[in-house]
Structure formats: C-alpha cells, structure tokens
Design a protein around this motif. Sequence first.
Motif, PDB file in Angstrom:
ATOM      1  N   THR A 128       3.280  11.283  33.415  1.00  0.00           N
ATOM      2  CA  THR A 128       2.054  10.507  33.234  1.00  0.00           C
ATOM      3  C   THR A 128       1.379  10.326  34.595  1.00  0.00           C
ATOM      4  N   VAL A 129       0.063  10.370  34.594  1.00  0.00           N
ATOM      5  CA  VAL A 129      -0.721  10.353  35.831  1.00  0.00           C
ATOM      6  C   VAL A 129      -1.424   9.014  35.994  1.00  0.00           C
ATOM      7  N   LEU A 130      -1.281   8.435  37.173  1.00  0.00           N
ATOM      8  CA  LEU A 130      -2.009   7.224  37.551  1.00  0.00           C
ATOM      9  C   LEU A 130      -3.193   7.677  38.395  1.00  0.00           C
ATOM     10  N   SER A 131      -4.382   7.634  37.832  1.00  0.00           N
ATOM     11  CA  SER A 131      -5.553   8.263  38.440  1.00  0.00           C
ATOM     12  C   SER A 131      -6.295   7.264  39.320  1.00  0.00           C
ATOM     13  N   TRP A 132      -6.216   7.476  40.650  1.00  0.00           N
ATOM     14  CA  TRP A 132      -6.821   6.530  41.594  1.00  0.00           C
ATOM     15  C   TRP A 132      -7.998   7.126  42.346  1.00  0.00           C
ATOM     16  N   ARG A 133      -8.021   8.434  42.525  1.00  0.00           N
ATOM     17  CA  ARG A 133      -9.104   9.052  43.306  1.00  0.00           C
ATOM     18  C   ARG A 133     -10.274   9.347  42.375  1.00  0.00           C
ATOM     19  N   GLY A 134     -11.021   8.314  42.032  1.00  0.00           N
ATOM     20  CA  GLY A 134     -12.098   8.483  41.078  1.00  0.00           C
ATOM     21  C   GLY A 134     -11.548   8.783  39.696  1.00  0.00           C
ATOM     22  N   ARG A 135     -12.221   9.668  38.970  1.00  0.00           N
ATOM     23  CA  ARG A 135     -11.838   9.974  37.593  1.00  0.00           C
ATOM     24  C   ARG A 135     -11.428  11.427  37.393  1.00  0.00           C
ATOM     25  N   ALA A 136     -11.504  12.244  38.449  1.00  0.00           N
ATOM     26  CA  ALA A 136     -11.204  13.667  38.316  1.00  0.00           C
ATOM     27  C   ALA A 136      -9.763  13.894  37.876  1.00  0.00           C
ATOM     28  N   ALA A 179      -7.846  11.889  36.151  1.00  0.00           N
ATOM     29  CA  ALA A 179      -7.683  11.488  34.757  1.00  0.00           C
ATOM     30  C   ALA A 179      -8.216  12.562  33.814  1.00  0.00           C
ATOM     31  N   VAL A 180      -9.373  13.106  34.153  1.00  0.00           N
ATOM     32  CA  VAL A 180      -9.964  14.137  33.309  1.00  0.00           C
ATOM     33  C   VAL A 180      -9.066  15.367  33.253  1.00  0.00           C
ATOM     34  N   ALA A 181      -8.604  15.826  34.432  1.00  0.00           N
ATOM     35  CA  ALA A 181      -7.749  17.015  34.479  1.00  0.00           C
ATOM     36  C   ALA A 181      -6.442  16.772  33.727  1.00  0.00           C
ATOM     37  N   ALA A 182      -5.852  15.607  33.911  1.00  0.00           N
ATOM     38  CA  ALA A 182      -4.574  15.313  33.266  1.00  0.00           C
ATOM     39  C   ALA A 182      -4.722  15.217  31.747  1.00  0.00           C
ATOM     40  N   ALA A 183      -5.726  14.483  31.285  1.00  0.00           N
ATOM     41  CA  ALA A 183      -5.911  14.319  29.841  1.00  0.00           C
ATOM     42  C   ALA A 183      -6.230  15.650  29.174  1.00  0.00           C
ATOM     43  N   ARG A 184      -7.028  16.478  29.833  1.00  0.00           N
ATOM     44  CA  ARG A 184      -7.340  17.796  29.262  1.00  0.00           C
ATOM     45  C   ARG A 184      -6.109  18.683  29.192  1.00  0.00           C
ATOM     46  N   ALA A 185      -5.153  18.440  30.089  1.00  0.00           N
ATOM     47  CA  ALA A 185      -3.910  19.218  30.089  1.00  0.00           C
ATOM     48  C   ALA A 185      -2.849  18.605  29.180  1.00  0.00           C
ATOM     49  N   GLY A 186      -3.192  17.513  28.501  1.00  0.00           N
ATOM     50  CA  GLY A 186      -2.259  16.904  27.568  1.00  0.00           C
ATOM     51  C   GLY A 186      -1.349  15.847  28.146  1.00  0.00           C
ATOM     52  N   HIS A 187      -1.642  15.368  29.364  1.00  0.00           N
ATOM     53  CA  HIS A 187      -0.824  14.330  29.982  1.00  0.00           C
ATOM     54  C   HIS A 187      -1.425  12.952  29.718  1.00  0.00           C
ATOM     55  N   ASP A 188      -0.573  11.962  29.549  1.00  0.00           N
ATOM     56  CA  ASP A 188      -1.052  10.589  29.448  1.00  0.00           C
ATOM     57  C   ASP A 188      -1.554  10.124  30.810  1.00  0.00           C
ATOM     58  N   ASP A 193     -14.551   0.853  32.768  1.00  0.00           N
ATOM     59  CA  ASP A 193     -14.238   1.491  31.485  1.00  0.00           C
ATOM     60  C   ASP A 193     -13.163   2.535  31.746  1.00  0.00           C
ATOM     61  N   PRO A 194     -11.955   2.357  31.224  1.00  0.00           N
ATOM     62  CA  PRO A 194     -10.887   3.309  31.514  1.00  0.00           C
ATOM     63  C   PRO A 194     -11.098   4.709  30.929  1.00  0.00           C
ATOM     64  N   ILE A 195     -12.012   4.859  29.985  1.00  0.00           N
ATOM     65  CA  ILE A 195     -12.194   6.159  29.331  1.00  0.00           C
ATOM     66  C   ILE A 195     -13.275   6.951  30.051  1.00  0.00           C
ATOM     67  N   PRO A 196     -12.935   8.029  30.767  1.00  0.00           N
ATOM     68  CA  PRO A 196     -13.975   8.856  31.392  1.00  0.00           C
ATOM     69  C   PRO A 196     -14.896   9.461  30.340  1.00  0.00           C
ATOM     70  N   ALA A 197     -16.191   9.453  30.633  1.00  0.00           N
ATOM     71  CA  ALA A 197     -17.175   9.933  29.663  1.00  0.00           C
ATOM     72  C   ALA A 197     -17.000  11.413  29.354  1.00  0.00           C
ATOM     73  N   GLU A 198     -16.364  12.162  30.260  1.00  0.00           N
ATOM     74  CA  GLU A 198     -16.233  13.610  30.077  1.00  0.00           C
ATOM     75  C   GLU A 198     -15.213  13.998  29.012  1.00  0.00           C
ATOM     76  N   LEU A 199     -14.399  13.050  28.561  1.00  0.00           N
ATOM     77  CA  LEU A 199     -13.316  13.377  27.638  1.00  0.00           C
ATOM     78  C   LEU A 199     -13.776  13.368  26.184  1.00  0.00           C
ATOM     79  N   THR A 200     -13.210  14.287  25.401  1.00  0.00           N
ATOM     80  CA  THR A 200     -13.396  14.239  23.964  1.00  0.00           C
ATOM     81  C   THR A 200     -12.550  13.104  23.394  1.00  0.00           C
ATOM     82  N   ALA A 201     -12.765  12.800  22.119  1.00  0.00           N
ATOM     83  CA  ALA A 201     -11.982  11.730  21.487  1.00  0.00           C
ATOM     84  C   ALA A 201     -10.499  12.068  21.506  1.00  0.00           C
ATOM     85  N   GLU A 202     -10.146  13.322  21.285  1.00  0.00           N
ATOM     86  CA  GLU A 202      -8.737  13.725  21.297  1.00  0.00           C
ATOM     87  C   GLU A 202      -8.141  13.569  22.690  1.00  0.00           C
ATOM     88  N   GLN A 203      -8.900  13.963  23.708  1.00  0.00           N
ATOM     89  CA  GLN A 203      -8.413  13.826  25.086  1.00  0.00           C
ATOM     90  C   GLN A 203      -8.330  12.351  25.496  1.00  0.00           C
TER      91      GLN A 203
END
Length: 539
Positions: A369-377, A379-388, A426-436
């Motif tokens: 699981t990734v703790l995303s601190w450097r902006g939102r990049a 989080a986006v990369a991790a969620a798209r790759a299937g990581h929490d 807002d913890p949810i980055p706008a770039e993510l789909t609902a599944e991500q």
Amino acid sequence: MIALVPRPTRLESRSGVFEVTGDTRIAADGELRGPAAFLRSVLTTSTGLALDAATDDEAPTIRFAVDPSLAEEGYRLEVEPTGVVISAAGDRGGYWGAQSFLQLLPDAVYRAATVSGVAWTAPAVLVEDAPAFGWRGAMLDVARHFVPTREVLRFIDLLAMHRLNTLHLHLTDDQGWRIEIRRYPLLTEVGGWRPESQVGAGPTATMDGRPHGGFYTQDDIREIVAYATARGVTVVPEIELPGHAQAAIAAYPELGVTTERLQPWTEWGINTNVFNVEESTIEFFRNVFDEVVELFPSPFIHVGGDECPKDQWRADPRTQELMRERGLADEHALQSWFIGRIDEHLTSRGRRLFGWDEILEGGLAPGATVLSWRGRAGAVAAARAGHDVIMCPEDTVYLDYRQADGPDEPIPVATVTTVADVYAFDPIPAELTAEQAAHVLGGQGNLWSEHADSPRTLDYLAFPRLCALAEALWTGGERDFEEFEPRLTAHLGRLNARGVEYRRADGPRPWQRRPGIPGRPADREETAAHVASLTADIA
C-alpha cells in the motif's frame, strides 16, 4: 446551534433535553462494553457521578445497543429526555457514538477533574452517521523530537475526540531510534540519543548544544497500543529503510555502506547515509520486524522507503557487485529489491507493508500500500496499478507547514497551509475512475517534528487544522467552510477544556512565537514545481 465536529451524516433536533444526574445508569450489550466503559470513565471524572451499571428499568439510562444493520464504523445516537441509546454494529461505532454524545454536553465534560455547578444536559437529537473513509489518521514524528508516552496518550485522546481512527508513529530516522528492540539493545542505547539538535532551517540555522533523546520500552508500546484500542484508534508503526538510517548505523556500523563511525544525525534534511544491501542486513530487519509485529496488532506495518539517496550505492564496489549478482538494472531496482524482501517477511507474518510513494520506483509487490505525499502523482500511479492508497499530499495536509505569511509565525516552513486549505482536502484524485478510486482507503495529516521540540508546539501545529482534516475524512463530498467555521468556533471551547494550546485565528500568542529562528518558507508555485520534479519518474 448543535456544533458536532466532524459533521454527522444526519442530525435531527428534537424537543427537550436529557440530563446526566446521580440517578443515571450506563448499560451495554456485550460487544459494546468497551465504549460504555470509556464513556463512563469520562463522565465520572468530570461530573463526579457514579453512573453505575443499570439494574432498574425505571432509571434514566445511557444504553449501548448492537445493531448489525449499521455500517462498520457507523452509529445511531438517540437522545430523548428519558434516556439515550447509542447503537452500533461493533465497538468502533460505539466509540464514535460516545464521542458525539460527549460533544452534546457542556464543554466542561472534557475537564480532568470534577466540575461543580454544571447542569449536565444534552439536547434531544437523532444522529445517524458513518464515515466517508476507513483510514482517517495522523502521523506523529517522534524520531526527530521524542514525545513522552504521556503526551502520546493525550494525542490519542484528541484523535479519538475527532473520530480519527489511526495514529501512524514515525519511530525511527537519522536523528533517533525510538523503540526498544530487545535483540539489538544498541539501537536505543546509542541510536536513541544525539549530542545536539539543529535549530531552525536554511543556511543560517544554528545548533542548540543540548543533548536530546528518549525511547519507548516495549512496555510503553504495549500501553500506547492498549490505550488507543480502548478508544477506537489503531497504532501503526514506521521503521525507516533503506534511507533515513543514520541512528541505526551509529548503533550497528555493519549495517551501513560507509566505514566512517557515525552518531545519530544532529541536522535536518536528507542524509546520504543509507543501509547496505547485504543479506545480513535483511536478516537484521527481519529480526527487528519480528519484535515489532508482536507489539503492534495493526494489519499495516510502515517501512518508510522515502528520500533514499543512491549516491553511496552507486559509488560502492560491493553494492554494484551485489546488483550484478541479483540481475538488478539500477539503484531504483535495488531499492525495490530491498523493499520486496521486507514485504515477503511481513506477508509471512500476516501483515501488509506500506510506505511512502517512493516505493513505487523500481516496481512494487502486489499487496503493498502506498502513502502518497508528493502531491497526487503517486496515488494516481498506485491506484491505476491496483495498489491501495492513503493520501497525505504535502501541499495540503502537512501540519508542520506554516499557517500564515506573517512575520510572527514560528519557524515558518514551506507553503502556507490554513485551516481552510486543510478543510478543502479531498483524498480522491480527480484523475481516477470510480474503480481506481476504490483503492483510496482514506487520508491522514502528517506532523513532522524537526521544528516542534515540545508538546505545546505540537498543539499549535496540529490544532485546529486537525479538526478540519477530521471533517474532510469523515464527512467527505461537498463541504462548505462557511458552515464549518461557526461549528469550529464553538468546538474550540472543548479544546480549551482539554488544555489544547491551538493556534488562534488572529495569530500566535507571544509565547508561541520563535523570534530570530530562521525558517524555510516557500510559495505554492515553488512547492508545485518541486513536487513535479520529485514525481517525474512515477507520473
């Protein structure tokens, strides 16, 4: 106005009030005895009333009732003139229902001694509530400046008061190792102390010439974990690797790449000393984590992974030889190998590894699981790759950052981050789909302690911004800061009763200032550019 913080999902006012008196009793279904005991302890301390277990059906009662239909951390609070019912599916919901009931009572309920002359009344209401996110937390850095156990317990009370359910303890760093590991006693005997500390930031910072140290014994850790559990809070430990390593290398030089004899670092910033990548070092950390997992029941164990300079690895012939033997293309892959070996061990112990978003560099094990601190990049990369993902972007929820642009702000660091800025999180980055987006577990605020050398300073940095963060993570969705402000103003009375030395809206009090100590201020454009450069490899 009924000023609950964080704001509940539904609040309906009803007629009348319920008064806690000498006749009041507390009763609980078996699964909710913990929340009932917690509420009784708070109420008896401030009211001086016995509040015995209910034996008489005619007595006014505060009753905790199990309702399996409610969400995992949800609760229903029904306050009528004749009694109170707090319903929950499990103990965490029961704790949150108890916290909301306390906020309905006079602020004096938060005092640590009996208060006389108070009518302990709560308005009749119906509250139906559940959190938007499952991970709602704060990171407390006890490595840079040690925080005594009694203050950690107090911080846990303040988290629970705001229905925050996770305390992330940053236990090790270059400047100090703060947890007893019985197999390796020098970690605290040597790594737990430094001869002095940097004061301020930037090129004009000075040293204070004063030794600093401290650590938690394993009995201290057990106390902290048990205290937190009895309030609905999970304590998550962090053991830093493969960077932020100097305190451990000072204790056990064979862990380092360098042959230079070190002491725990006295400065702040990014240190070039890192752990070596020998099998013996992996074995060392297996043994460390074996003791850690016995102390912390948390399903998550944090391994750091951030800000690991690769200079020593690049320059070291032995490290390069090991990379060739292992078929690793570069130092990013080497860091990934290191993290992966620890991940294998933690998985074998039934735990989940998580770390700062740098662990994405070079690849990441499937369950991490990734703790995303450097902006939102990250989080986006991790969620798209299937990581929490757990969100804690530095430009929004770093609670050590300065709170205003004025000259009186103590040791001003980085970007101005106001209560309103934190409230807008807002913890949810706008770039993510609902599944991500389903991979986003929630978020936390991070309270680094380089410039916080006392509990009073921690109060100033954390509050009232942590109140805003609690609402952003509990309430979620559309929120109105203008609606929040008057509730926060009323809530400050509770913080006053708890003795919290928060930052006032009109600026720091004279004793909260640090005149003459340099900071490291930056504007949002600088911070955004810096974050973009840091995350170029994972974007």
